[in-house]
Scaffold this motif. Structure first.
Motif, PDB file in Angstrom:
ATOM      1  N   GLU A 371       0.835  -1.204   0.000  1.00  0.00           N
ATOM      2  CA  GLU A 371       0.000   0.000   0.000  1.00  0.00           C
ATOM      3  C   GLU A 371       0.872   1.259   0.000  1.00  0.00           C
ATOM      4  O   GLU A 371       0.530   2.261  -0.633  1.00  0.00           O
ATOM      5  N   LEU A 372       1.994   1.197   0.697  1.00  0.00           N
ATOM      6  CA  LEU A 372       2.917   2.335   0.670  1.00  0.00           C
ATOM      7  C   LEU A 372       3.479   2.534  -0.740  1.00  0.00           C
ATOM      8  O   LEU A 372       3.631   3.673  -1.209  1.00  0.00           O
ATOM      9  N   GLU A 373       3.792   1.447  -1.410  1.00  0.00           N
ATOM     10  CA  GLU A 373       4.297   1.534  -2.790  1.00  0.00           C
ATOM     11  C   GLU A 373       3.250   2.179  -3.704  1.00  0.00           C
ATOM     12  O   GLU A 373       3.591   2.958  -4.603  1.00  0.00           O
ATOM     13  N   GLU A 374       1.976   1.864  -3.475  1.00  0.00           N
ATOM     14  CA  GLU A 374       0.913   2.480  -4.273  1.00  0.00           C
ATOM     15  C   GLU A 374       0.884   3.992  -4.066  1.00  0.00           C
ATOM     16  O   GLU A 374       0.691   4.761  -5.014  1.00  0.00           O
ATOM     17  N   LEU A 375       1.086   4.415  -2.832  1.00  0.00           N
ATOM     18  CA  LEU A 375       1.099   5.850  -2.548  1.00  0.00           C
ATOM     19  C   LEU A 375       2.326   6.523  -3.159  1.00  0.00           C
ATOM     20  O   LEU A 375       2.251   7.676  -3.601  1.00  0.00           O
ATOM     21  N   VAL A 376       3.454   5.827  -3.182  1.00  0.00           N
ATOM     22  CA  VAL A 376       4.653   6.370  -3.833  1.00  0.00           C
ATOM     23  C   VAL A 376       4.382   6.578  -5.319  1.00  0.00           C
ATOM     24  O   VAL A 376       4.766   7.594  -5.909  1.00  0.00           O
ATOM     25  N   ALA A 377       3.682   5.617  -5.925  1.00  0.00           N
ATOM     26  CA  ALA A 377       3.444   5.673  -7.371  1.00  0.00           C
ATOM     27  C   ALA A 377       2.331   6.639  -7.747  1.00  0.00           C
ATOM     28  O   ALA A 377       2.442   7.363  -8.749  1.00  0.00           O
ATOM     29  N   ASP A 378       1.256   6.677  -6.954  1.00  0.00           N
ATOM     30  CA  ASP A 378       0.060   7.413  -7.380  1.00  0.00           C
ATOM     31  C   ASP A 378      -0.335   8.563  -6.465  1.00  0.00           C
ATOM     32  O   ASP A 378      -1.234   9.341  -6.828  1.00  0.00           O
ATOM     33  N   TYR A 382       3.704  15.123  -1.604  1.00  0.00           N
ATOM     34  CA  TYR A 382       4.013  15.071  -0.171  1.00  0.00           C
ATOM     35  C   TYR A 382       3.761  13.678   0.396  1.00  0.00           C
ATOM     36  O   TYR A 382       4.524  13.178   1.234  1.00  0.00           O
ATOM     37  N   ALA A 383       2.677  13.021  -0.052  1.00  0.00           N
ATOM     38  CA  ALA A 383       2.368  11.678   0.431  1.00  0.00           C
ATOM     39  C   ALA A 383       3.358  10.666  -0.130  1.00  0.00           C
ATOM     40  O   ALA A 383       3.756   9.721   0.568  1.00  0.00           O
ATOM     41  N   ALA A 384       3.764  10.847  -1.390  1.00  0.00           N
ATOM     42  CA  ALA A 384       4.750   9.940  -1.996  1.00  0.00           C
ATOM     43  C   ALA A 384       6.066  10.018  -1.240  1.00  0.00           C
ATOM     44  O   ALA A 384       6.724   8.998  -0.992  1.00  0.00           O
ATOM     45  N   ARG A 385       6.450  11.243  -0.862  1.00  0.00           N
ATOM     46  CA  ARG A 385       7.700  11.403  -0.109  1.00  0.00           C
ATOM     47  C   ARG A 385       7.608  10.715   1.247  1.00  0.00           C
ATOM     48  O   ARG A 385       8.518   9.986   1.674  1.00  0.00           O
ATOM     49  N   ASP A 386       6.500  10.939   1.968  1.00  0.00           N
ATOM     50  CA  ASP A 386       6.344  10.335   3.293  1.00  0.00           C
ATOM     51  C   ASP A 386       6.240   8.817   3.200  1.00  0.00           C
ATOM     52  O   ASP A 386       6.755   8.092   4.071  1.00  0.00           O
ATOM     53  N   ALA A 387       5.586   8.324   2.156  1.00  0.00           N
ATOM     54  CA  ALA A 387       5.488   6.874   1.973  1.00  0.00           C
ATOM     55  C   ALA A 387       6.865   6.289   1.668  1.00  0.00           C
ATOM     56  O   ALA A 387       7.205   5.192   2.142  1.00  0.00           O
ATOM     57  N   SER A 388       7.677   7.004   0.886  1.00  0.00           N
ATOM     58  CA  SER A 388       9.042   6.536   0.597  1.00  0.00           C
ATOM     59  C   SER A 388       9.871   6.486   1.874  1.00  0.00           C
ATOM     60  O   SER A 388      10.646   5.541   2.098  1.00  0.00           O
TER      61      SER A 388
END
Length: 429
Positions: A371-378, A382-388
């Motif tokens: 699910e974190l990878e999904e947020l990084v991709a889509d 700011y959310a992609a950075r925090d998920a990474s």
């Protein structure tokens, strides 16, 4: 004359509000305030005793000069061949702003007009009142800078077209706009906590500005659970900020020096959180039965603040609170934070520490990472950075050092200079 940054930040909203009332336009109020401050900066040292009064007077005179010029031109244009010109009528200036509402708060309520689209309200309020840059606003909202700039321009035009004269809304209209005002103040606080882990200049601290606005809101709405919850979030966040950085490097939750926390602010924040939760519980039955976004965020901050250390934190309770928050405020930021908590529970479960009660299969971090990878991709930037960051931390804590280092190296390209970037650099080698 150099203008002290602290004096400017105090004077700016007062001058803008006064000139907006005078000119009957928020856009014009901002324009003439900027002109007045520019002239103030050109004065010799010691020439100005009262910055607000001087700038309001200069701004009004500049506006009146423009009005006179336009009036003369309008009257002369159809009579250009005539030798006689009638006297020019100069409109009288309206009285000073009424009421005791804080100037910045008054401007926030003006900017959060329901005649504007929600996105336009946020951009206008965060730029004109909160003083955030277009870059900061775009990053916070997860939109392109050009989009944020266009929304700002459209918002000013739409506000002038919809309302005509500048006016601070009355109590009923303010109540209707309160949720957007709360979101703006929360956004200002988030930007401060995200971008300024260790502020060098107290006058350039968005998180402190947010607390000031939250305190003004509590003065207007002393019994509102959501308003109290927002102030609790600001107080507890600022109370926990000391000890987050060592030698210019951000620290993990396990490394933070909790003895450095501001105990006075911590106690006040916990009191606010308790009042928000109990107040929300006493009024919820008449409405939805569910606490609001800021009441839940206050409860989450309270759980972190009350723990003696990271190991003592009630992660199961945090997971429950984030589930509830996701229901009332399903933002990408909430999703990331909830997954971070579930990652903690997974690590505790795998270490035999008894974590994961009531949160499903916490021993298997695979779904969390997917699910974190999904947020990084889509997800928005700011959310992609925090998920990474969350993925890198999970890899580091589970012994996948090469994977963690690679993720931290990638983050060096997207995180601006500061303690958080130095943290990534430390773990990327």
């Amino acid at each position: 004359m150099p203008i002290d940054p602290a004096a400017f930040r105090t004077a700016w909203p007062q001058v803008v509000r006064s000139l907006a009332v005078t000119t009957r336009s928020l856009d014009s109020g901002e324009e003439y305030a900027a002109e007045a401050f520019a002239r103030a900066a050109a004065q010799p040292d010691g020439a100005i005793d009262d910055l607000v009064g001087w700038c309001v007077q200069v701004g009004r005179r500049t506006w009146l000069d423009a009005v006179r010029h336009q009036a003369v031109f309008a009257r002369l244009q159809p009579q250009i061949a005539r030798s006689e010109v009638a006297a020019v009528d100069v409109p009288t200036e309206p009285g000073a702003p009424g009421g005791a509402l804080d100037d910045r708060l008054a401007l926030l309520f003006v900017a959060c007009d329901d005649a504007l689209a929600p996105g336009a309200q946020l951009v206008l309020a965060m730029r004109v009142v909160c003083g955030l840059t277009i870059r900061q606003i775009a990053a916070h909202l997860g939109i392109a800078e050009a989009t944020a700039a266009a929304r700002l321009t459209r918002a000013k035009t739409a506000l002038a077209r919809a309302r005509g004269e500048f006016a601070v809304p009355d109590g009923a209209a303010r109540d209707a706009r309160l949720p957007v005002v709360l979101a703006c103040v929360a956004g200002l606080f988030t930007v401060g906590q995200r971008d300024v882990l260790e502020p060098v200049d107290a006058t350039q601290d968005p998180a402190r500005d947010a607390l000031t606005l939250a305190e003004a809101l509590v003065a207007e709405y002393p019994d509102d659970p959501e308003v109290l919850g927002l102030r609790a979030v600001c107080r507890l966040g600022l109370a926990r900020r000391p000890g987050r950085v060592r030698d210019g490097v951000a620290l993990t939750l396990d490394e933070v020096d909790r003895s450095a926390w501001d105990q006075r602010l911590l106690s006040a924040g916990l009191d606010d959180a308790t009042a928000a939760i109990t107040g929300g519980a006493s009024t919820a039955g008449a409405h939805t039965g569910n606490p609001g976004r800021f009441t839940l965020e206050a409860a989450i901050s309270g759980v972190h603040a009350a723990a003696r250390d990271a190991a003592d934190t009630d992660w199961n309770r945090l997971a429950q609170l984030y589930d509830a928050l996701l229901h009332v405020w399903p933002s990408p930021a909430t999703r990331v934070a909830r997954l971070v908590v579930l990652g903690r529970l997974a690590l505790r479960a795998n270490s035999g520490d008894g974590g994961g009660d009531g949160v499903g299969d916490a021993r298997n971090p695979g779904p969390i990472e997917r699910e974190l990878e999904e947020l990084v991709a889509d997800g928005p930037p700011y959310a992609a950075r925090d998920a990474s960051l969350a993925l890198a931390d999970l890899a580091r804590q589970t012994g996948r050092t090469d994977e963690a280092a690679a993720r931290y190296r990638e983050l060096l390209d997207v995180i601006p200079a500061g303690p958080l970037r130095e943290f990534c650099r430390r773990h990327a080698g």
